[in-house]
Design a protein around this motif. Structure first.
Motif, PDB file in Angstrom:
ATOM      1  N   VAL A  43     -38.588  12.394  56.236  1.00  0.00           N
ATOM      2  CA  VAL A  43     -39.539  13.356  56.763  1.00  0.00           C
ATOM      3  C   VAL A  43     -39.517  13.124  58.272  1.00  0.00           C
ATOM      4  O   VAL A  43     -39.705  11.999  58.731  1.00  0.00           O
ATOM      5  CB  VAL A  43     -40.960  13.216  56.162  1.00  0.00           C
ATOM      6  CG1 VAL A  43     -41.573  11.861  56.418  1.00  0.00           C
ATOM      7  CG2 VAL A  43     -41.879  14.307  56.690  1.00  0.00           C
ATOM      8  N   ALA A  44     -39.182  14.161  59.023  1.00  0.00           N
ATOM      9  CA  ALA A  44     -39.079  14.064  60.480  1.00  0.00           C
ATOM     10  C   ALA A  44     -38.209  12.887  60.906  1.00  0.00           C
ATOM     11  O   ALA A  44     -38.540  12.138  61.812  1.00  0.00           O
ATOM     12  CB  ALA A  44     -40.467  13.983  61.108  1.00  0.00           C
ATOM     13  N   HIS A  45     -37.099  12.687  60.217  1.00  0.00           N
ATOM     14  CA  HIS A  45     -36.100  11.657  60.496  1.00  0.00           C
ATOM     15  C   HIS A  45     -36.569  10.237  60.204  1.00  0.00           C
ATOM     16  O   HIS A  45     -35.909   9.283  60.614  1.00  0.00           O
ATOM     17  CB  HIS A  45     -35.571  11.765  61.933  1.00  0.00           C
ATOM     18  CG  HIS A  45     -35.058  13.135  62.250  1.00  0.00           C
ATOM     19  ND1 HIS A  45     -33.912  13.654  61.669  1.00  0.00           N
ATOM     20  CD2 HIS A  45     -35.550  14.112  63.059  1.00  0.00           C
ATOM     21  CE1 HIS A  45     -33.724  14.875  62.122  1.00  0.00           C
ATOM     22  NE2 HIS A  45     -34.694  15.181  62.954  1.00  0.00           N
ATOM     23  N   ALA A  46     -37.677  10.076  59.528  1.00  0.00           N
ATOM     24  CA  ALA A  46     -38.189   8.740  59.191  1.00  0.00           C
ATOM     25  C   ALA A  46     -37.983   8.453  57.705  1.00  0.00           C
ATOM     26  O   ALA A  46     -37.895   9.372  56.893  1.00  0.00           O
ATOM     27  CB  ALA A  46     -39.674   8.644  59.538  1.00  0.00           C
ATOM     28  N   TYR A  47     -37.902   7.185  57.383  1.00  0.00           N
ATOM     29  CA  TYR A  47     -37.880   6.644  56.011  1.00  0.00           C
ATOM     30  C   TYR A  47     -36.526   6.704  55.310  1.00  0.00           C
ATOM     31  O   TYR A  47     -36.413   6.269  54.172  1.00  0.00           O
ATOM     32  CB  TYR A  47     -38.944   7.295  55.113  1.00  0.00           C
ATOM     33  CG  TYR A  47     -40.330   7.264  55.684  1.00  0.00           C
ATOM     34  CD1 TYR A  47     -40.995   6.063  55.884  1.00  0.00           C
ATOM     35  CD2 TYR A  47     -40.978   8.445  56.033  1.00  0.00           C
ATOM     36  CE1 TYR A  47     -42.269   6.035  56.419  1.00  0.00           C
ATOM     37  CE2 TYR A  47     -42.262   8.432  56.565  1.00  0.00           C
ATOM     38  CZ  TYR A  47     -42.912   7.220  56.759  1.00  0.00           C
ATOM     39  OH  TYR A  47     -44.161   7.186  57.280  1.00  0.00           O
TER      40      TYR A  47
END
Length: 190
Positions: free
Chosen positions: A162-166
């Motif tokens: 999600v939004a380049h995270a995780y």
């Protein structure tokens, strides 16, 4: 200062590893000819890497390619039209192709890629997804191999973001928010 969101595990590392080994053994029993694995970027990269290693353990020696497709681009809802952002470089004519993706939801991307590879002369195009959200289908496509049936939640980890995270998480999970957070934005995966 806001607290970091908690990630609730849906499918842990061990579950994922066991299921990937099962899928690889299933694929090996089909005795694929000149197997080409085509991973759909970006979300499937971890799944595809683990699956390719499992295919090797199962006695196969697939070639590997990547494609990057999008029906979302910068939007949060699918446009319904799939765009090729990066195409495969290999000739697929006469080959057995295993198309690997992270999530099967609407089915638009998977159906587009499967039809494209078949039109280019692949002998057979099988599909393999880590997660399937069956209630979300907009087009008729049934995967040949499914890791897990997933509830209609926005999932992260194991390559998905999600939004380049995780993406780096070794498991598939759900971002849990506090009561005052806006949860409405996290209802889909792209």
């Amino acid at each position: 200062m806001t607290a970091a969101p908690r990630i609730r595990t849906l499918f842990d590392e061990n579950q994922i590893a066991r299921r990937i080994d099962e899928i690889a053994r299933q694929i090996a029993t089909t005795d694929p000819r000149d197997l080409l694995v085509v991973a759909v970027l970006k979300g499937s990269f971890m799944f595809a890497a683990d699956l390719i290693r499992a295919l090797h353990r199962a006695g196969l020696a697939p070639h590997v390619e990547f494609t990057h497709l999008s029906s979302y681009r910068t939007a949060t809802v699918s446009s319904g039209q799939v765009t090729i952002l990066k195409d495969v470089d290999s000739d697929v004519r006469g080959r057995d192709v295993l198309l690997v993706d992270d999530i099967l939801e609407s089915g638009r991307t998977l159906a587009f890629a499967k039809d494209l590879l078949a039109a280019r002369g692949a002998r057979k195009v099988a599909t393999c997804v880590l997660l399937e959200k069956p209630g979300k289908r907009a087009v008729r496509v049934n995967p040949d191999y499914v890791g897990f049936t997933c509830p209609d939640l926005f999932v992260v980890g194991y390559g998905m973001d999600v939004a380049h995270a995780y993406r780096q998480l070794p498991f598939v999970g759900v971002v849990e928010h506090g009561a005052d957070d806006n949860q409405g934005e996290l209802t889909f995966n792209g």
